[in-house]
Design an enzyme around this catalytic site. Structure first.
Site, PDB file in Angstrom:
ATOM      1  CD  GLU A  46       0.561  -1.423   7.970  1.00  0.00           C
ATOM      2  OE1 GLU A  46       0.124  -0.605   8.814  1.00  0.00           O
ATOM      3  OE2 GLU A  46       1.096  -1.092   6.909  1.00  0.00           O
ATOM      4  CG  ASP A  89      -0.345  -0.052   2.529  1.00  0.00           C
ATOM      5  OD1 ASP A  89       0.892  -0.173   2.604  1.00  0.00           O
ATOM      6  OD2 ASP A  89      -1.081   0.023   3.532  1.00  0.00           O
ATOM      7  CB  SER A  90       4.570   1.687  -0.142  1.00  0.00           C
ATOM      8  OG  SER A  90       4.760   0.549  -0.965  1.00  0.00           O
ATOM      9  CG  ASP A 120       0.638  -4.098   2.031  1.00  0.00           C
ATOM     10  OD1 ASP A 120       0.903  -5.031   2.822  1.00  0.00           O
ATOM     11  OD2 ASP A 120       1.350  -3.079   1.922  1.00  0.00           O
ATOM     12  CD  GLU A 137       7.911  -0.119   7.844  1.00  0.00           C
ATOM     13  OE1 GLU A 137       7.044  -0.901   7.386  1.00  0.00           O
ATOM     14  OE2 GLU A 137       8.027   1.065   7.475  1.00  0.00           O
TER      15      GLU A 137
HETATM   16  O1  KIV Z   1       3.677  -1.110   1.566  1.00  0.00           O
HETATM   17  C1  KIV Z   1       4.877  -1.446   1.638  1.00  0.00           C
HETATM   18  O2  KIV Z   1       5.711  -1.083   0.797  1.00  0.00           O
HETATM   19  C2  KIV Z   1       5.289  -2.292   2.757  1.00  0.00           C
HETATM   20  C3  KIV Z   1       6.737  -2.650   2.890  1.00  0.00           C
HETATM   21  C4  KIV Z   1       7.553  -1.479   3.248  1.00  0.00           C
HETATM   22  C5  KIV Z   1       6.962  -3.783   3.823  1.00  0.00           C
HETATM   23  O3  KIV Z   1       4.456  -2.669   3.537  1.00  0.00           O
HETATM   24 NA    NA Z   2       2.434  -1.713   3.322  1.00  0.00          NA
END
Ligand code: KIV
Ligand code: NA
Length: 263
Positions: free
Chosen positions: A114, A45-46, A84, A181
């Site tokens: 998460e 979700d980044s 995610d 993280e």
């Molecule tokens: O969304 C993301 O990129 C992540 C990674 C940093 C683990 O959750």
């Molecule tokens: Na993420």
């Protein structure tokens, strides 16, 4: 190469062969990362930050993750594809399952959520229904407003004990991977030693079973503030393939993360 599987990743952990994971959001990069030998592709979700330009991951929807997951699935041949679960999509076990089905039907082979021990019933509900789960603890970016910023977690003895209890509870509930993280490297090592499932670190030290980075950070194209655990692997390289290979090699030979990337 042969398809990457969860039992294969456990075997890799046991052999001390470090696991490589990168975020990926489209078919072309999926094909590139797959041919470079990256074991796990994460539709993170980044993407809300690096693709959409938001200042957090909170605005991302299940439909958006599913769209990118389908694109990555078309480009990928053999890497394990993790998607995610975005903010608000796993408030109850039933909602989590419904949303996970959307992502699995788009091509994900596993979903990532998460949260700590509170999530254990959801992890159990999903895994009983054939949805493999990667848990994510430590700095959980969906909780940025509760955490008061993107800060290192697990720094006090009390916080470290809670985080270890979370890890054990998530594994017991059926999680088969755990992302750690932004926690002290010593804690990353302790958590990894407590578990039999592989741990994947991002700012969690060199002793996790593997490492993950956001691809835009690896390529040095993300304009935002750089976290301590980020390394630009384009430096000294003349192609994106070479940069991804440099990352894979650095994780395998354990030169990344170096002390300057750790807490
Ligand atoms: O969304 C993301 O990129 C992540 C990674 C940093 C683990 O959750
Ligand atoms: Na993420």
């Amino acid at each position: 190469r042969k398809a990457v599987t969860l039992p294969g990743l456990v075997a890799q952990r046991q052999q001390g062969n470090k696991i490589t994971m990168l975020t990926c959001y489209d078919a072309s990069f999926a094909a590139l990362m797959d041919r470079c030998g990256v074991e796990i592709l994460l539709v993170g979700d980044s993407l809300g930050m690096v693709c959409q330009g938001h200042s957090s991951t909170l605005p991302v929807t299940v439909a958006e993750i599913a769209y990118h997951t389908a694109s990555v699935a078309r480009g990928n041949k053999s890497a394990l594809l993790v998607a995610d679960m975005p903010f608000g999509s796993y408030a109850t076990p039933e909602a989590a399952f419904q949303n996970a089905v959307q992502l699995m039907q788009a091509g994900a082979q596993m979903v990532k959520l998460e949260g700590g021990a509170w999530l254990a019933p959801t992890v159990k509900f999903l895994t009983e229904r054939a949805v493999p789960v990667c848990a994510h603890i430590g700095l959980t970016p969906q909780s940025v407003h509760q955490l008061g910023g993107y800060k290192v977690q697990g720094k006090t003895d009390e916080a470290a004990e809670l985080l270890k209890a979370d890890a054990v509870a998530l594994q017991a509930a059926g999680a088969s991977l755990l992302v750690l993280e932004a926690i002290p490297a010593t804690l990353g090592k302790e958590v990894t030693e407590l578990l039999v499932i592989p741990t994947i670190g991002i700012g969690a030290g060199p002793d996790c079973s593997g490492q993950v980075l956001v691809m835009h950070d690896l390529l040095g194209v993300f304009p935002g503030r750089k976290a301590r655990f980020v390394k630009n692997f384009m430096e000294g390289q003349t192609s994106i393939d070479a940069a991804v290979l440099a990352y894979v090699n650095a994780v395998k030979e354990q030169s990344f993360p170096a002390p300057e990337h750790c807490f």
